[in-house]
Design an enzyme around this catalytic site. Structure first.
Site, mmCIF file in Angstrom:
data_model
loop_
_atom_site.group_PDB
_atom_site.id
_atom_site.type_symbol
_atom_site.label_atom_id
_atom_site.label_comp_id
_atom_site.label_asym_id
_atom_site.label_seq_id
_atom_site.Cartn_x
_atom_site.Cartn_y
_atom_site.Cartn_z
ATOM 1 N N THR A 41 11.481 -5.439 16.605
ATOM 2 C CA THR A 41 12.894 -5.264 16.938
ATOM 3 C C THR A 41 13.676 -6.570 16.909
ATOM 4 O O THR A 41 14.899 -6.547 16.965
ATOM 5 C CB THR A 41 13.042 -4.641 18.337
ATOM 6 O OG1 THR A 41 12.432 -5.512 19.298
ATOM 7 C CG2 THR A 41 12.397 -3.268 18.391
ATOM 8 N N HIS A 67 23.305 2.611 13.278
ATOM 9 C CA HIS A 67 24.307 3.614 13.638
ATOM 10 C C HIS A 67 24.920 3.206 14.972
ATOM 11 O O HIS A 67 24.246 2.599 15.807
ATOM 12 C CB HIS A 67 23.676 5.002 13.743
ATOM 13 C CG HIS A 67 23.029 5.447 12.472
ATOM 14 N ND1 HIS A 67 23.730 6.064 11.473
ATOM 15 C CD2 HIS A 67 21.756 5.338 12.033
ATOM 16 C CE1 HIS A 67 22.908 6.331 10.467
ATOM 17 N NE2 HIS A 67 21.702 5.894 10.784
ATOM 18 N N ARG A 80 5.599 -8.347 20.212
ATOM 19 C CA ARG A 80 5.728 -9.647 20.865
ATOM 20 C C ARG A 80 4.648 -10.559 20.331
ATOM 21 O O ARG A 80 3.578 -10.106 19.890
ATOM 22 C CB ARG A 80 5.661 -9.528 22.381
ATOM 23 C CG ARG A 80 4.373 -8.992 22.907
ATOM 24 C CD ARG A 80 4.416 -8.831 24.440
ATOM 25 N NE ARG A 80 3.183 -8.256 24.933
ATOM 26 C CZ ARG A 80 2.064 -8.954 25.178
ATOM 27 N NH1 ARG A 80 2.037 -10.251 24.993
ATOM 28 N NH2 ARG A 80 0.988 -8.344 25.634
ATOM 29 N N ASN A 121 0.826 -1.193 0.000
ATOM 30 C CA ASN A 121 0.000 0.000 0.000
ATOM 31 C C ASN A 121 0.873 1.260 0.000
ATOM 32 O O ASN A 121 2.099 1.187 0.033
ATOM 33 C CB ASN A 121 -0.950 -0.033 1.202
ATOM 34 C CG ASN A 121 -2.292 0.591 0.879
ATOM 35 O OD1 ASN A 121 -2.366 1.635 0.238
ATOM 36 N ND2 ASN A 121 -3.362 -0.048 1.339
#
Length: 195
Positions: A175, A125, A190, A95
């Site tokens: 993550t 970084h 989660r 989309n």
């Protein structure tokens, strides 16, 4: 500190370091040329799509990306770093407003559904302030399996893989790796249940 000092003894260009997944500085002229070309192609793609020039638009999008599978569709606008490191599988639907920062490879499987405003972010970084001040960066690849649904506004962080058939709830920040056949949501995402 100059980039020469940072990479003493390493004869590679910053682009070569980037493609190897090593620390680099984003000042390589070849990378800049490829990034500019991708921006121009994706703007052309957007305009061709708006004008209803669907065959030409698909050809332009194919030129901008590493791989575009059969019957895959991307609603413009699409924002990338380079484009060439993005691989989209067959029959995948993406989309509006995908941001796919493809410093490292981004692989999106077949039959995926990608909601609006999704971000696939491969750049990293340094956490330490000195190297970050020196403009060092790197990247880690992202892999989205087959038949995955990413809800609107999902953010996928560097180095993450999402397994086949999984669903990521809207607004989740992914993550770490998500296994196949689950529903995951939240920040950080989660697993909520299996499917």
């Amino acid at each position: 500190m100059s980039s020469t000092d940072l990479f003493a003894g390493d004869p590679r260009t910053n682009r070569e370091r980037m493609l190897a997944g090593d620390l680099y500085i984003a000042d390589d002229p070849e990378s800049a040329r490829i990034a500019q070309q991708a921006t121009a192609l994706l703007e052309t793609y957007r305009l061709q799509t708006v004008a209803g020039e669907h065959e030409q638009a698909r050809q332009t999008l194919t030129r901008a990306l590493g791989t575009l599978g059969p019957d895959a569709y991307v609603k413009p606008p699409l924002f990338v770093d380079y484009g060439e490191n993005i691989h989209i599988g067959a029959r995948t639907f993406i989309n509006h407003n995908l941001t796919a920062l493809d410093v490292a490879t981004i692989t999106i499987g077949e039959d995926c559904q990608i909601g609006p405003g999704v971000q696939l972010l491969t750049p990293t970084h340094p956490v330490e302030p000195g190297p970050r001040r020196d403009k060092l960066e790197a990247a880690e690849p992202i892999t989205i399996g087959d038949n995955v649904w990413l809800g609107g506004g999902v953010i996928v962080c560097p180095g993450v893989s999402i397994g086949d058939n999984s669903v990521i709830g809207a607004g989740a920040v992914v993550t770490r790796d998500i296994p196949p056949n689950v529903v995951a949501a939240g920040n950080p995402a989660r697993v909520l249940r299996t499917i």
